[in-house]
Write a protein that holds these residues in place. Sequence first.
Motif, PDB file in Angstrom:
ATOM      1  N   GLU A 127      10.122   6.522  13.713  1.00 18.97           N
ATOM      2  CA  GLU A 127       8.682   6.786  13.890  1.00 18.97           C
ATOM      3  C   GLU A 127       8.414   8.254  13.569  1.00 18.97           C
ATOM      4  OE1 GLU A 127       7.626   5.679  17.883  1.00 18.97           O
ATOM      5  OE2 GLU A 127       8.280   3.607  17.580  1.00 18.97           O
ATOM      6  N   THR A 139       6.152   3.315  20.007  1.00 15.57           N
ATOM      7  CA  THR A 139       5.636   1.954  19.801  1.00 15.57           C
ATOM      8  C   THR A 139       5.846   1.134  21.073  1.00 15.57           C
ATOM      9  OG1 THR A 139       6.053   2.078  17.447  1.00 15.57           O
ATOM     10  CG2 THR A 139       5.858  -0.131  18.364  1.00 15.57           C
ATOM     11  N   ASP A 151       1.649  -2.055  19.486  1.00 14.16           N
ATOM     12  CA  ASP A 151       0.883  -0.935  18.923  1.00 14.16           C
ATOM     13  C   ASP A 151       1.826   0.217  18.623  1.00 14.16           C
ATOM     14  OD1 ASP A 151      -2.187  -1.320  19.014  1.00 14.16           O
ATOM     15  OD2 ASP A 151      -1.478  -2.175  20.922  1.00 14.16           O
ATOM     16  N   SER A 153       3.470   2.977  15.176  1.00  9.15           N
ATOM     17  CA  SER A 153       3.678   3.115  13.720  1.00  9.15           C
ATOM     18  C   SER A 153       5.139   3.431  13.445  1.00  9.15           C
ATOM     19  CB  SER A 153       2.780   4.225  13.165  1.00  9.15           C
ATOM     20  OG  SER A 153       3.157   5.462  13.719  1.00  9.15           O
ATOM     21  N   GLY A 192      -3.127  -7.418  12.289  1.00  7.02           N
ATOM     22  CA  GLY A 192      -2.889  -6.098  12.871  1.00  7.02           C
ATOM     23  C   GLY A 192      -1.670  -5.390  12.292  1.00  7.02           C
ATOM     24  N   SER A 194       0.182  -3.913   9.091  1.00  6.66           N
ATOM     25  CA  SER A 194      -0.075  -3.537   7.692  1.00  6.66           C
ATOM     26  C   SER A 194       0.867  -2.416   7.274  1.00  6.66           C
ATOM     27  CB  SER A 194      -1.527  -3.076   7.524  1.00  6.66           C
ATOM     28  OG  SER A 194      -1.775  -1.971   8.372  1.00  6.66           O
ATOM     29  N   SER A 196       0.953   1.205   5.209  1.00  4.15           N
ATOM     30  CA  SER A 196      -0.076   2.225   4.948  1.00  4.15           C
ATOM     31  C   SER A 196      -0.363   2.331   3.456  1.00  4.15           C
ATOM     32  CB  SER A 196       0.407   3.579   5.457  1.00  4.15           C
ATOM     33  OG  SER A 196       1.440   4.049   4.614  1.00  4.15           O
ATOM     34  N   ILE A 214       2.069   0.044  10.032  1.00  9.04           N
ATOM     35  CA  ILE A 214       1.086   0.326  11.078  1.00  9.04           C
ATOM     36  C   ILE A 214       0.951  -0.931  11.942  1.00  9.04           C
ATOM     37  CG2 ILE A 214      -1.334   0.916  11.535  1.00  9.04           C
ATOM     38  CD1 ILE A 214      -1.198   2.205   8.633  1.00  9.04           C
ATOM     39  N   LEU A 215       1.066  -0.734  13.235  1.00  9.90           N
ATOM     40  CA  LEU A 215       0.978  -1.857  14.173  1.00  9.90           C
ATOM     41  C   LEU A 215      -0.255  -1.620  15.047  1.00  9.90           C
ATOM     42  CD1 LEU A 215       4.664  -1.275  15.094  1.00  9.90           C
ATOM     43  CD2 LEU A 215       3.926  -3.322  13.914  1.00  9.90           C
ATOM     44  N   ASP A 216      -1.289  -2.383  14.774  1.00 12.99           N
ATOM     45  CA  ASP A 216      -2.549  -2.158  15.468  1.00 12.99           C
ATOM     46  C   ASP A 216      -2.924  -3.425  16.242  1.00 12.99           C
ATOM     47  OD1 ASP A 216      -5.013  -1.357  16.297  1.00 12.99           O
ATOM     48  OD2 ASP A 216      -5.960  -1.398  14.319  1.00 12.99           O
ATOM     49  N   GLY A 217      -2.395  -3.513  17.445  1.00 16.64           N
ATOM     50  CA  GLY A 217      -2.664  -4.697  18.270  1.00 16.64           C
ATOM     51  C   GLY A 217      -2.109  -5.972  17.668  1.00 16.64           C
ATOM     52  N   VAL A 218      -0.875  -5.900  17.138  1.00 12.79           N
ATOM     53  CA  VAL A 218      -0.284  -7.103  16.508  1.00 12.79           C
ATOM     54  C   VAL A 218       0.110  -8.104  17.602  1.00 12.79           C
ATOM     55  CG1 VAL A 218       1.407  -7.941  14.822  1.00 12.79           C
ATOM     56  CG2 VAL A 218       0.773  -5.523  14.823  1.00 12.79           C
TER      57      VAL A 218
END
Length: 386
Positions: A127, A139, A151, A153, A192, A194, A196, A214-218
């Motif tokens: 990270e 994370t 959540d 990265s 969630g 993706s 970058s 990127i982990l956005d509420g996966v």
Amino acid sequence: MELEYEEVRKAVFDTAETFIKRKVRPIASETDEREQFPLDNIREMGRLGLLGIPYPKEYGGLELDYATYTGFVKELAKACASTAMTVVAHTSLTCNPVNAFGTEEQKARYLQPMLSGEKIGAFALTEPGSGSDMSSMQTKAVEAEDHYVLDGSKIFVTNGNYADYYIVPAKTAPEKKLLGISVFLLEKGMEGLSTSGKKERKLGMRSSDTGELILDGVKVPKTCLIGRKNFGLDILHQTLVSARLGMAAIAVGIAEEAKQYCISYVKQRKQFDQYLYHFQSVKNMLADMEMNINAADLLLQKAARMKDNGEKYAKEASEAKLFASEVATQVTKDAIQLFGGYGYSRDLPLERFFRDAKLTEIGDGTSEIQRLIIADELIKRGSRSS
Ligand SMILES: Cc1cc2nc3c(=O)[nH]c(=O)nc-3n(C[C@H](O)[C@H](O)[C@H](O)COP(=O)(O)OP(=O)(O)OC[C@H]3O[C@@H](n4cnc5c(N)ncnc54)[C@H](O)[C@@H]3O)c2cc1C
């Protein structure tokens, strides 16, 4: 009729030799120059069985030993270290934890398509603020009814932009630090999750891909937890130790190839009316290359044998990785020196070997971290009399 073990082993090396000669070596310089990921070659290696060397036949593997696998990686690295690195990230870092800790369902669903090359794997531990020190991982995975929510990265993910499956460690009990990590398998396309889009621009290993996640509420189903909750440290440890053999094999392969170039060159280049090999300092360089590469290879073979025998081999894996990577850097640096101005030119691959070799001192734990592991293991194992 089933082939005997040794026959399969020989068939693997024959297949690999032909494939490397026809498909890998001819494009290595060009893909390096263009920073082009060797996707077709990865798929073909899967079809040829070369991505499943140490894994069970049940899931499409060849069920051969790690010595065969590292032997293959070494041959691949002689032709193209970036391709070898792609394979090690896929095979050692991604397939390995699924095989060693996954359920039967997880193996059938994820391991099988990775061994056949239909799906590509990546391992996303590092990270922005957490590299050598994984206890500083940010994370997080929060448990809900039938799933976890992740959540955070991840950076420096080899195969990151091409992968279908990602091994993603996350903290499920942050207060427990290293003992609060769990490991998940994430699939491309999960909401969630993706990349970058950033493709790391690197000194070497340029045709291997290095991306960011990127982990956005996966929302990750509980069926994607690898092993038990909060027992990720053991998975990560075993995975990284086995990957160090792959990295050592890459280093030995690069060094061996550079040495071969040197042997040919000193027999054809004349200065002061003499072939280069007549000069004592040149002979010293060649002798050191030969001795150090052989020593690195022996450390690698020893560690692989210990793994194959089911012995503890963390110290030996670090020794092999540390020694081989430093040898690769030294040998490739000396090779450039031996070739003089031609060595510095991008018309020859010596400078690529040098750039690629440097990575082996950093990836899968830096040389400084390998020294810590070796010393800690030594102290843990106690004195001669204990
Ligand atoms: C091309 C490439 C591909 C990679 N692929 C992956 C991948 O697929 N998956 C993944 O998760 N990661 C990957 N990495 C990340 C790699 O594993 C890390 O870069 C490496 O572990 C070092 O972490 P760091 O870069 O954060 O350096 P840091 O940990 O910040 O270290 C910086 C310096 O401090 C030294 N240092 C740190 N701690 C100590 C200590 N306790 N004692 C002495 N010295 C110390 C280090 O040795 C280093 O010299 C990749 C990196 C590269 C460059």
